[in-house]
Design a protein around this motif. Sequence first.
Motif, PDB file in Angstrom:
ATOM      1  N   GLY A 239       2.533   3.211 106.342  1.00 54.86           N
ATOM      2  CA  GLY A 239       1.841   2.086 107.052  1.00 54.86           C
ATOM      3  C   GLY A 239       0.642   2.851 108.107  1.00 54.86           C
ATOM      4  N   LEU A 240       0.886   4.041 108.351  1.00 53.89           N
ATOM      5  CA  LEU A 240      -0.001   4.678 109.213  1.00 53.89           C
ATOM      6  C   LEU A 240      -1.445   4.904 108.238  1.00 53.89           C
ATOM      7  N   THR A 241      -1.080   5.243 106.950  1.00 56.48           N
ATOM      8  CA  THR A 241      -2.352   5.464 105.748  1.00 56.48           C
ATOM      9  C   THR A 241      -3.046   4.141 105.676  1.00 56.48           C
ATOM     10  N   LEU A 242      -2.459   2.931 105.635  1.00 53.81           N
ATOM     11  CA  LEU A 242      -3.148   1.757 105.315  1.00 53.81           C
ATOM     12  C   LEU A 242      -3.741   1.148 106.319  1.00 53.81           C
ATOM     13  N   GLY A 243      -3.308   1.626 107.660  1.00 51.65           N
ATOM     14  CA  GLY A 243      -3.906   1.332 109.016  1.00 51.65           C
ATOM     15  C   GLY A 243      -5.355   2.255 108.985  1.00 51.65           C
ATOM     16  N   ILE A 244      -5.039   3.520 108.854  1.00 49.67           N
ATOM     17  CA  ILE A 244      -6.184   4.158 108.909  1.00 49.67           C
ATOM     18  C   ILE A 244      -7.378   3.830 107.987  1.00 49.67           C
ATOM     19  N   VAL A 245      -6.952   3.596 106.734  1.00 51.70           N
ATOM     20  CA  VAL A 245      -7.974   2.790 106.035  1.00 51.70           C
ATOM     21  C   VAL A 245      -8.743   1.843 106.487  1.00 51.70           C
ATOM     22  N   ASN A 246      -8.019   1.008 106.931  1.00 52.13           N
ATOM     23  CA  ASN A 246      -8.639  -0.077 107.579  1.00 52.13           C
ATOM     24  C   ASN A 246      -9.591   0.186 108.892  1.00 52.13           C
TER      25      ASN A 246
END
Lengths: 323, 498
Positions: A99-106
Amino acid sequence: MKVRLDTYRELGISIALVVMIGVFAFINPVYIRTNNLIDIVQQSTVNGMLAIGITFTIITGGIDLSVGSTFAVVIVSVGMLVTNGVPPLVGVAIGIIIGLTLGIVNGLLITKMKLQPFIATLGMMSVYRGVAYVMTGGWPVVRIPREFRDLTDGRVIGEIPVSVFSLIAFAIIAHVLLNRTRFGAYLYAIGGNEQATRLSGVNVDRTKVFAYGFCGIGAALAGMVLLGRLGSGEPTAGITYELLAIAAAAVGGTSLAGGKGTITGTLLGALLLSALRVGLIVAGMDSFWQFIATGLVIVVAAYFEVIQQRLRFQRNKKPVVTP
Amino acid sequence: MDFAIEFQHVTKTFPGVVALDDVSFAVRRGEVHALVGENGAGKSTLLNILHGGYSEYAGTVKLNGTPVQFRNPHDAIHAGVSKVHQEISLVPNLTVAQNIFLGYEPRMGPLVDFHKMNRDAENILKRLRSPLRPDGLMVGVSAGEMQMISVAKALFHDAQVISLDEPTSSLSSAETDALMSIVRELKEHGITIFYVSHRLDEVFDLSDRVTILRDGKLVGSYETSEISRAELIRKMVGRDVSTFATRKQPRRVQPEVVLEVEDLSSPGLFEDIRFSLHKGEILGFAGLVGAKRTDVMRAVFGADPVVSGKVTVHGKVARITSPMDALERGIGLVPENRKTEGFVRYLTNEANISLTCLRRFQRLGFVDRSLRRSNADTYIQRLNVNPPRSDFPTENMSGGNQQKVVVAKWLSTQADILILDEPTKGIDVGAKAEMYALLEDLVAAGKSIILVSSELPELIGLCDRAVVMKEGRIVAEVSADEMSEELLLNYAMEGVAS
C-alpha cells in the motif's frame, strides 16, 4: 476558551448522527440493539480507513482516486501470500508495504512529473485495478486461513471485532501525525498556500509524497480488514470505494480545496454514512434508496460548509477587531 | 473649450489612506493626454474611477460635458470609454476575432455568426494596419500583438476615449514603436487617448498635454511642449520630505561582505546583475514596474530556477536552487505578495511564524507546542503584532500585521540576510512607520537587509546604498549622500543621471 470552526463542524455531525439514530430507533427499535450498533461501527471500518488515508491527500489540496484499486491489489496479493503459507503477521507487513509503495508512486507522479493529482491517480486507479486482475487471472482468492481472519475479524471484547480497534488505533496515529508532527503541520500549510509554504523553505514535494504513501497504507489496512471479514478476496473489490471515502471526508468537513480537515470529522463522516445505510435497511426501505439518501447527505453537508464560509466572510468584513 | 473628460474635485479614500485628494483637470477631445506620477500617486485610482472600477467616490466626472458615474467597467465601455489593461486580459485558447468580440458575438439565430465576426474583425485590424489574422489562434501571439488586439477590442466597442495603462511595460522596443504609431492613428480618427506611462520618451513623443499627480494630489496640467523633462521629474517628486522618516544617525555598516552576487543572468528577465551586501547594511533596490527586481530576488533566494551567475554567502560560494537552500544559508525572503506567497490562510499566527523553523521545536519526532508557542509569542511581542495573540488566524488581521507575521517567520529562523520585497505595499501609514523602525533595529542588531521598494522616500530614508534597475539591468549604484528622489527617478526612467 477558544472554539475553532472545526469543533462546530464536528459537533454538528455528532448531533446529526444522534438525531438520525433516534429517528431510526423510533421506526424500528431493533436499530439500537447492541449487535446492530456494533454492526454499524464494523461496517464503517473499511470506509473509515480509506477515508482517513484520503483525508491526508485532500488536506494537501490533492486527491487519491486510486485507493479502491490499491485496496484490491493488497487484498489479492496478501490473500495469495497467506493461502500459500506465509505467516499472517508477515502478510500484514507485506500488505502495508505494498500500500505504501503504490501510494508513493502516486506521490512521485504528482510531485516529480508535476501531474495533477486527479489525473495521476485516475490513471493509477486503472493501472492498479489491472494489476489486481492480472495477479489472479480475474479469479477470487479463496480459503483464507483462520489465523489470518482472526487478526481482523476475531473477537476480543464481547462481540466487537479486532478491525474496530485497528480503526481506532489507525485514527489515533493519523490524528497525532496531523496535529503533533512537522509532517502534519506542513500538510495543512501546503493545502492552505503551497507557494508560501515552498517559499518558507519547506520540502513540499517530500511532504506530499509521504501524504500519498500514508493514504496507500490506509487502503492496505482497509483491504486486509475486508479480506479477513469475508475470508476471500476478489480483484473487483473496492470499485467506487474511493467515492465513498471522499464522501466521508467531505461530510466530515475536509475541504476539497485543501488546508482544512480533521480525523475526528472524517471518522464521524464514515460513521454517519454507515449508520444511514444500516438504518435504511432496518427501516425496511428498498436498498435503492440508499443511493439517494447517501447523495443527499453529501449535498446537505457541503451546503453547511458554504453557509459556514459565508458567515465567516461576513465576520471578516467588519473592521479588524482587537479583542 | 471642448472637453472629452472632466474631473471635478474627485476625492477617493480607502481605510487609512487618501488615494485621490480633490483632483480637478480636463482632457480635451481628440488629444493624447499623458498622466504621470510616482507609484502610489493615484494614477490607477483615477483610471479605475473613470472606467467604473470604483463607483463610490466624491466629486464629479463628466463625459462630453455630462456628469457620469459608471457602476462597472461594462457601463463605461457602453458609454464609449475603454481601457487597454496593464496586464492584458485575453483568452489564450480563442481566436483573435473571438477575443475582440468576446461577450458581444454577432448572432445568427442562436448561433454565432463566425463569418460576420471574422469579417468585422478583419476590418478593424486593417484599420490598425495589423498583420494579424482574425481566425488565427492566440498561440504565439506576442505581447505587442496582444496590446493591438486589446486596442481592436476597444475600437469595436466604438470607444471615444481609450486609456492605455503602462501599455509598453512588457513590450520590446520594436513593439513599442508599433504601438506609438497605433496611438497616432487613433488620434487621427479623433479618438481621445488617456496615456499613463512611466516612460518619459513616450510621454514626450506622443502627448499633447500632460497631467502630473503626486501623493493623490494634482500638481498641474501642462502643454507637453512647454515643460522640460527635468522639470517634469522635479514636479513628480517634489514631496514634502519632512513628513517622512528621515535618517537619524549614520549607521555603522561593517566592511564584511555577507552576500555577493556576480553576473547573475536569466535570459529574457535580467542580465549581468552584480551587487554586494555588507553586514549591518540596508541595500535598496529602486526601479519602475517591469525593472525585474522581484525576479532577481527570487533567483537569489532559489525560488526560481537559477540560471548563470555566482552567489557567495559569507565568503563561501553557495549553490542556492531552492528556498530550502536559502533557509540553510540564513537568507530569508519577505515576498512582494503577502496573500499568495507570504502567509498561509487558515493557519494561526503561531503556525505561520513557525513554518520556517519547526525543526527546532521538535522533540523525539513530535512538535513541542509550548516551544512553538513561546517562539511565536516572542516575535508577536517584539514586532507589536495586533491582536497580540498567537492563536489568531493570520488572514483575519490587517495588512500591516500580516506583514509583521511574515517578517517574524524569517526572524525566528535567525536568518541574517533578509530580502524584503515591497514590505510596505498596501499597509497604512502607522504600520509603515513601525516597519521602518523594525528595519532599523534589525540592522543595528547586525542583520543585513535588501529592501526592494517602489517608494522612493522609503529608500532614501532607510538605505545606506541603493541599486537602480531598469529593464532587467543595473543602471546605477547610488550612495546615501547623493541619494535623492530626483536622481533615483532619473536613473530608473532614463537609465542615466539626467
